[in-house]
Motif scaffolding. Structure first.
Motif, PDB file in Angstrom:
ATOM      1  N   GLY A  44     -35.196  52.457  62.320  1.00  0.00           N
ATOM      2  CA  GLY A  44     -34.155  51.856  63.146  1.00  0.00           C
ATOM      3  C   GLY A  44     -34.263  52.436  64.538  1.00  0.00           C
ATOM      4  N   ALA A  45     -33.875  51.647  65.543  1.00  0.00           N
ATOM      5  CA  ALA A  45     -34.026  52.130  66.919  1.00  0.00           C
ATOM      6  C   ALA A  45     -33.148  51.297  67.854  1.00  0.00           C
ATOM      7  N   GLY A  46     -33.176  51.645  69.125  1.00  0.00           N
ATOM      8  CA  GLY A  46     -32.448  50.860  70.108  1.00  0.00           C
ATOM      9  C   GLY A  46     -32.309  51.623  71.408  1.00  0.00           C
ATOM     10  N   HIS A  87     -34.542  63.390  54.070  1.00  0.00           N
ATOM     11  CA  HIS A  87     -34.922  63.915  55.386  1.00  0.00           C
ATOM     12  C   HIS A  87     -35.086  62.791  56.403  1.00  0.00           C
ATOM     13  N   GLN A  88     -34.702  63.099  57.609  1.00  0.00           N
ATOM     14  CA  GLN A  88     -34.892  62.127  58.687  1.00  0.00           C
ATOM     15  C   GLN A  88     -35.642  62.754  59.840  1.00  0.00           C
ATOM     16  N   MET A  89     -36.276  61.892  60.619  1.00  0.00           N
ATOM     17  CA  MET A  89     -36.760  62.313  61.926  1.00  0.00           C
ATOM     18  C   MET A  89     -36.268  61.295  62.937  1.00  0.00           C
ATOM     19  N   GLU A  90     -35.734  61.804  64.013  1.00  0.00           N
ATOM     20  CA  GLU A  90     -35.247  60.921  65.067  1.00  0.00           C
ATOM     21  C   GLU A  90     -35.881  61.314  66.384  1.00  0.00           C
ATOM     22  N   GLY A  91     -35.905  60.370  67.300  1.00  0.00           N
ATOM     23  CA  GLY A  91     -36.472  60.657  68.614  1.00  0.00           C
ATOM     24  C   GLY A  91     -35.547  60.141  69.700  1.00  0.00           C
ATOM     25  N   THR A 132     -24.714  63.118  58.099  1.00  0.00           N
ATOM     26  CA  THR A 132     -25.180  61.908  57.424  1.00  0.00           C
ATOM     27  C   THR A 132     -26.455  61.370  58.061  1.00  0.00           C
ATOM     28  N   HIS A 133     -26.841  61.960  59.183  1.00  0.00           N
ATOM     29  CA  HIS A 133     -28.087  61.597  59.870  1.00  0.00           C
ATOM     30  C   HIS A 133     -28.451  62.729  60.826  1.00  0.00           C
ATOM     31  N   THR A 134     -29.626  62.666  61.440  1.00  0.00           N
ATOM     32  CA  THR A 134     -29.995  63.739  62.370  1.00  0.00           C
ATOM     33  C   THR A 134     -29.588  63.414  63.798  1.00  0.00           C
ATOM     34  N   SER A 135     -28.884  62.293  64.008  1.00  0.00           N
ATOM     35  CA  SER A 135     -28.453  61.940  65.369  1.00  0.00           C
ATOM     36  C   SER A 135     -27.601  63.026  66.044  1.00  0.00           C
ATOM     37  N   PRO A 136     -26.758  63.781  65.285  1.00  0.00           N
ATOM     38  CA  PRO A 136     -26.006  64.840  65.981  1.00  0.00           C
ATOM     39  C   PRO A 136     -26.907  65.847  66.694  1.00  0.00           C
ATOM     40  N   PHE A 189     -33.868  55.486  75.095  1.00  0.00           N
ATOM     41  CA  PHE A 189     -34.033  54.861  73.778  1.00  0.00           C
ATOM     42  C   PHE A 189     -33.948  55.934  72.705  1.00  0.00           C
ATOM     43  N   ALA A 190     -33.603  55.490  71.490  1.00  0.00           N
ATOM     44  CA  ALA A 190     -33.540  56.413  70.352  1.00  0.00           C
ATOM     45  C   ALA A 190     -34.094  55.695  69.136  1.00  0.00           C
ATOM     46  N   PHE A 191     -34.650  56.460  68.225  1.00  0.00           N
ATOM     47  CA  PHE A 191     -35.120  55.858  66.967  1.00  0.00           C
ATOM     48  C   PHE A 191     -34.891  56.854  65.836  1.00  0.00           C
ATOM     49  N   GLY A 192     -34.842  56.336  64.621  1.00  0.00           N
ATOM     50  CA  GLY A 192     -34.629  57.209  63.465  1.00  0.00           C
ATOM     51  C   GLY A 192     -35.365  56.669  62.266  1.00  0.00           C
ATOM     52  N   MET A 193     -35.926  57.578  61.477  1.00  0.00           N
ATOM     53  CA  MET A 193     -36.654  57.108  60.285  1.00  0.00           C
ATOM     54  C   MET A 193     -36.518  58.095  59.144  1.00  0.00           C
ATOM     55  N   TYR A 229     -27.395  63.995  54.356  1.00  0.00           N
ATOM     56  CA  TYR A 229     -26.694  63.899  53.074  1.00  0.00           C
ATOM     57  C   TYR A 229     -25.811  62.658  53.025  1.00  0.00           C
ATOM     58  N   ARG A 230     -25.969  61.894  51.954  1.00  0.00           N
ATOM     59  CA  ARG A 230     -25.083  60.745  51.753  1.00  0.00           C
ATOM     60  C   ARG A 230     -24.758  60.636  50.278  1.00  0.00           C
ATOM     61  N   SER A 231     -23.580  60.152  49.978  1.00  0.00           N
ATOM     62  CA  SER A 231     -23.129  60.092  48.598  1.00  0.00           C
ATOM     63  C   SER A 231     -23.729  58.861  47.913  1.00  0.00           C
ATOM     64  N   PRO A 278     -23.885  51.764  65.860  1.00  0.00           N
ATOM     65  CA  PRO A 278     -22.835  52.024  66.864  1.00  0.00           C
ATOM     66  C   PRO A 278     -23.373  52.722  68.105  1.00  0.00           C
ATOM     67  N   PHE A 279     -24.463  53.511  67.936  1.00  0.00           N
ATOM     68  CA  PHE A 279     -24.922  54.381  69.035  1.00  0.00           C
ATOM     69  C   PHE A 279     -26.044  53.773  69.869  1.00  0.00           C
ATOM     70  N   THR A 280     -26.494  52.551  69.526  1.00  0.00           N
ATOM     71  CA  THR A 280     -27.526  51.907  70.344  1.00  0.00           C
ATOM     72  C   THR A 280     -27.130  50.464  70.656  1.00  0.00           C
TER      73      THR A 280
HETATM   74  N1  PHE Z   1     -29.108  57.516  62.777  1.00  0.00           N
HETATM   75  C1  PHE Z   1     -29.565  56.268  62.219  1.00  0.00           C
HETATM   76  C2  PHE Z   1     -29.406  56.324  60.701  1.00  0.00           C
HETATM   77  O1  PHE Z   1     -29.204  57.354  60.145  1.00  0.00           O
HETATM   78  C3  PHE Z   1     -30.992  55.980  62.551  1.00  0.00           C
HETATM   79  C4  PHE Z   1     -31.171  55.626  63.988  1.00  0.00           C
HETATM   80  C5  PHE Z   1     -31.366  56.590  64.952  1.00  0.00           C
HETATM   81  C6  PHE Z   1     -31.080  54.318  64.390  1.00  0.00           C
HETATM   82  C7  PHE Z   1     -31.508  56.276  66.257  1.00  0.00           C
HETATM   83  C8  PHE Z   1     -31.230  53.969  65.708  1.00  0.00           C
HETATM   84  C9  PHE Z   1     -31.444  54.952  66.633  1.00  0.00           C
HETATM   85  O2  PHE Z   1     -29.472  55.326  60.061  1.00  0.00           O
END
Ligand code: PHE
Length: 358
Positions: free
Chosen positions: A289-291, A214-218, A175-179, A311-315, A201-203, A257-259
């Motif tokens: 989003g980030a944290g 598509h996402q990119m996370e850091g 559901t996100h690239t965080s994994p 720190f992590a971020f996602g877009m 993928y999300r419903s 939940p993860f930040t």
């Molecule tokens: N994984 C989050 C999402 O799909 C995005 C995100 C990543 C937010 C990392 C904060 C930190 O919405």
């Protein structure tokens, strides 16, 4: 000359002068067919006195064999002649210039955007990673500190894949690239600086949501990584991406939940004559989003949260591409419409000349 010899000569001449396969076949039928002249001669054997039969029969047979041989060799000659004529008639001039089919490919804006971002982060020392689309519950949710009753875990939000063997844990389309961040932390030791990207993928389906996007996370993890690093990194990266010096950013408190703490980040913008102008004016547009990485997440990856922080971020890639390239409707990204690709696609040579980490 005997009548038989005369007949042989006549047919021989006909064979030699036959100019096509059809004429040759007629000659064969007239000579050797059921009612053919030579066949007629052979039928005469029975009417002869017995003492003449042998020599006569032999002679007719010789004529027949001779004609058959001649027919065969003439057939080969005419077949070759016909083939040669056909080859000349059907010849293709391979030196002619090809039709202009106008099929030059172009690069999809998603690919372009991913490569631009990977390049920008690479310049700041970030590695680039990818991971599987089909994830287990641990990497997609549990390791990321999602509580058991979190709405993202619900069937109607997430695509669950029925396991092959009954009783096995179902997998999910991530559901996100965080994994990918979790997998990266499992495989590497800090200091860590990485970005990851890919399909998620999300419903969901409406004008601003597609079931796949598509996402990119850091992710950056080290002993002293702090919120200032997050701010500086994103300011630098987004300014480079949008081509605006010192792009104004606004950080709003949020929750993931993860930040902890979590933030949503907006870029400064305004509207001029219905057109979005990025980097000027008093309006804000949410882009990511980030944290700071939640200590539980670090622990779940085998890191000591007393020693390490990050720190992590996602877009969303589509959202960034829409804003930068003025593409109004998210759904058109996936319509596979060549006219759209022609308009919004990129020439291969306009792309950044590197795809670092891929
Ligand atoms: N994984 C989050 C999402 O799909 C995005 C995100 C990543 C937010 C990392 C904060 C930190 O919405």
């Amino acid at each position: 000359m005997s009548a038989m010899e005369e007949l042989k000569q006549k047919i021989t001449q006909e064979i030699e002068t036959a100019t096509d396969l059809k004429a040759l076949d007629e000659i064969r039928v007239n000579a050797l067919g059921k009612k053919g002249a030579v066949t007629g001669l052979m039928q005469k054997i029975a009417t002869l006195p017995p003492e003449e039969r042998k020599s006569y029969g032999q002679a007719v047979n010789d004529v027949k064999t001779a004609l058959e041989t001649m027919l065969e060799s003439r057939l080969a000659v005419l077949k070759k002649k016909e083939l040669d004529a056909r080859l000349i008639k059907e010849a293709v001039d391979v030196t002619l210039p090809a039709y202009d089919l106008d099929t030059q490919g172009s690069v999809h804006p998603i690919t372009q955007t991913i490569e631009e971002l990977v390049g920008i982060f690479a310049d700041m020392g970030f590695d680039s990673a990818t991971g599987p689309s089909l994830e287990d519950d641990f990497h997609n949710f549990t390791a990321l500190n999602f509580p058991p009753n979190h709405p993202a875990r619900a069937m109607h939000d997430t695509f669950y894949i029925t396991p092959e063997n009954e009783g096995d844990e179902p997998h999910v389309l991530r559901t996100h690239t965080s994994p990918v961040q979790i997998r990266y932390m499992e495989a590497h030791q800090p200091p860590i600086k990485m970005v990851c990207h890919g399909r998620v993928y999300r419903s969901d389906y409406d004008q601003t949501h597609t079931p796949m996007f598509h996402q990119m996370e850091g992710l950056m993890v080290d002993e002293t990584t702090n919120f200032g690093h997050l701010k500086g990194t994103l300011k630098e990266a987004l300014s480079a991406f949008f081509g605006v010096k010192d792009l104004p950013l606004r950080f709003r408190p949020s929750f993931f939940p993860f930040t902890e703490p979590s933030t949503e980040i907006d870029i400064g913008c305004s509207w001029k004559n219905g057109e979005l102008v990025i980097g000027e004016g008093d309006k804000w547009m949410e882009v990511l989003g980030a944290g700071m990485v939640h200590p539980n997440v670090l622990k779940n990856c085998g890191y000591d949260p007393q020693k390490l922080q990050g720190f992590a971020f996602g877009m969303g890639i589509e959202r960034l591409a829409m804003l930068k390239y003025g593409i109004p409707d998210l759904r058109t990204f996936f319509d596979a419409d060549l006219r759209w690709m022609k308009h919004y696609g990129f020439m291969a040579l306009q792309r950044p000349n590197r795809a670092i980490g891929e």
